[in-house]
Design a protein around this motif. Sequence first.
Motif, mmCIF file in Angstrom:
data_model
loop_
_atom_site.group_PDB
_atom_site.id
_atom_site.type_symbol
_atom_site.label_atom_id
_atom_site.label_comp_id
_atom_site.label_asym_id
_atom_site.label_seq_id
_atom_site.Cartn_x
_atom_site.Cartn_y
_atom_site.Cartn_z
ATOM 1 N N PRO A 216 33.693 40.507 30.571
ATOM 2 C CA PRO A 216 33.255 41.551 31.512
ATOM 3 C C PRO A 216 32.820 41.022 32.874
ATOM 4 C CG PRO A 216 32.388 42.014 29.326
ATOM 5 C CD PRO A 216 33.033 40.664 29.246
ATOM 6 N N VAL A 217 32.097 39.903 32.904
ATOM 7 C CA VAL A 217 31.618 39.383 34.181
ATOM 8 C C VAL A 217 32.782 38.996 35.081
ATOM 9 C CG1 VAL A 217 30.474 37.396 35.256
ATOM 10 C CG2 VAL A 217 29.354 38.640 33.405
ATOM 11 N N TYR A 218 33.740 38.266 34.540
ATOM 12 C CA TYR A 218 34.891 37.862 35.347
ATOM 13 C C TYR A 218 35.749 39.060 35.736
ATOM 14 C CZ TYR A 218 34.016 32.897 34.623
ATOM 15 O OH TYR A 218 33.465 31.643 34.653
ATOM 16 N N GLN A 219 35.951 39.975 34.814
ATOM 17 C CA GLN A 219 36.801 41.124 35.111
ATOM 18 C C GLN A 219 36.166 42.040 36.149
ATOM 19 O OE1 GLN A 219 37.308 42.579 31.113
ATOM 20 N NE2 GLN A 219 39.125 41.340 30.741
ATOM 21 N N GLY A 220 34.878 42.353 35.949
ATOM 22 C CA GLY A 220 34.221 43.257 36.883
ATOM 23 C C GLY A 220 34.040 42.654 38.257
ATOM 24 N N TYR A 221 33.493 41.464 38.319
ATOM 25 C CA TYR A 221 33.243 40.841 39.611
ATOM 26 C C TYR A 221 34.519 40.271 40.229
ATOM 27 C CZ TYR A 221 28.248 41.485 39.063
ATOM 28 O OH TYR A 221 27.003 42.042 38.932
ATOM 29 N N GLY A 222 35.484 39.917 39.398
ATOM 30 C CA GLY A 222 36.755 39.453 39.944
ATOM 31 C C GLY A 222 37.420 40.525 40.787
ATOM 32 N N ALA A 223 37.396 41.765 40.294
ATOM 33 C CA ALA A 223 37.989 42.876 41.049
ATOM 34 C C ALA A 223 37.214 43.141 42.334
ATOM 35 C CB ALA A 223 38.024 44.125 40.177
ATOM 36 N N ILE A 224 35.889 43.087 42.256
ATOM 37 C CA ILE A 224 35.068 43.307 43.454
ATOM 38 C C ILE A 224 35.355 42.242 44.502
ATOM 39 C CG2 ILE A 224 32.705 43.249 44.349
ATOM 40 C CD1 ILE A 224 31.794 44.495 41.683
ATOM 41 N N ILE A 225 35.379 40.991 44.070
ATOM 42 C CA ILE A 225 35.568 39.884 45.007
ATOM 43 C C ILE A 225 36.971 39.870 45.597
ATOM 44 C CG2 ILE A 225 35.721 37.349 45.134
ATOM 45 C CD1 ILE A 225 33.353 37.354 43.059
ATOM 46 N N SER A 226 37.982 40.040 44.758
ATOM 47 C CA SER A 226 39.358 39.938 45.266
ATOM 48 C C SER A 226 39.710 41.084 46.205
ATOM 49 C CB SER A 226 40.352 39.890 44.101
ATOM 50 O OG SER A 226 40.324 41.089 43.348
ATOM 51 N N HIS A 227 39.081 42.240 46.027
ATOM 52 C CA HIS A 227 39.351 43.399 46.895
ATOM 53 C C HIS A 227 38.281 43.606 47.959
ATOM 54 C CE1 HIS A 227 42.814 44.740 44.565
ATOM 55 N NE2 HIS A 227 42.109 44.548 43.454
#
Length: 298
Positions: A216-227
């Motif tokens: 969850p941490v990588y998936q949730g924050y990954g989307a926030i950071i990459s976009h």
Amino acid sequence: MTQKIGFVGLGAMGLPMATNLIAAGFHLTVYNRTASKAEPLVAKGARRADRAGDVAQPGGIVVSMLADDAAVKALVTGPDAIAEKLAPDGIHISMSTVSPATTRELAAYHASHNSVMVAAPVFGRPTAAQAKQLKICVSGPAEIRAKVKPILEAMGDAIFDFGDNVGSANVVKLAGNFMIAAAMEAMGEASAMMRKSGVDPSAALEMLTKTLFAAPVYQGYGAIISHGRFSPPGFRLPLGLKDMNLVLQNASEVTAPMPTASLLHDRFVSAIAKGRADLDWSAIALGAADDAGLKESR
């Protein structure tokens, strides 16, 4: 269920947590420094207190969800002094992210005034609080942990018990927030390297967080950071800095070097100095882009 509970702190996390308590059938008396934030709860049947101490009654239970150590100390020992107002045998469930040392100090203060405190910090953003999907760590006297479990279950979907040492749950909370921040920094650095190599970070992070880092941490924050979706914030940057200060404070007290925590602390300081205080704490990832000479991607 007709149990009466006091609730102090109706911010982005506290409001949905209190709402879930009402939905579970608890009768709430609530207080927030900005009184208008209590209105949605009053509309659902809660009683609004004029002072924080007014939520406490002898032998009762008070839940607090406050911003920092100073706010929790003021609630317990200040003019409203719920430690005294809960006596005899009342319970304070402290759900704030504070230092283990502060929790131990306040638990001792409660005990000296014939009340008791348990620590129950949470993992989860406001959306998780709304959905009753918080992960709650709890520590304190065994009998009290058992007594408050139904209250915690009304706010989260998983309760993790860390024993009698009242500060233990706070140690786990700080360790978890440190690991989240480290993951955000890693994704920020990787994204900067990919952008400078002509690779779309959003596509790459989507792949990586579905495979090697499917959490969850990588998936949730990954989307926030990459976009670059750092606003509106779910957890503001200054709160992240507060938590890194607490991590380093506790690490120093137990002589456990945490060089990565020192780096993260400086990232938060730098981000705030650059005018990003109103962004989500994941905006520390922009520090790596700054270092690489890249323009902000948001």
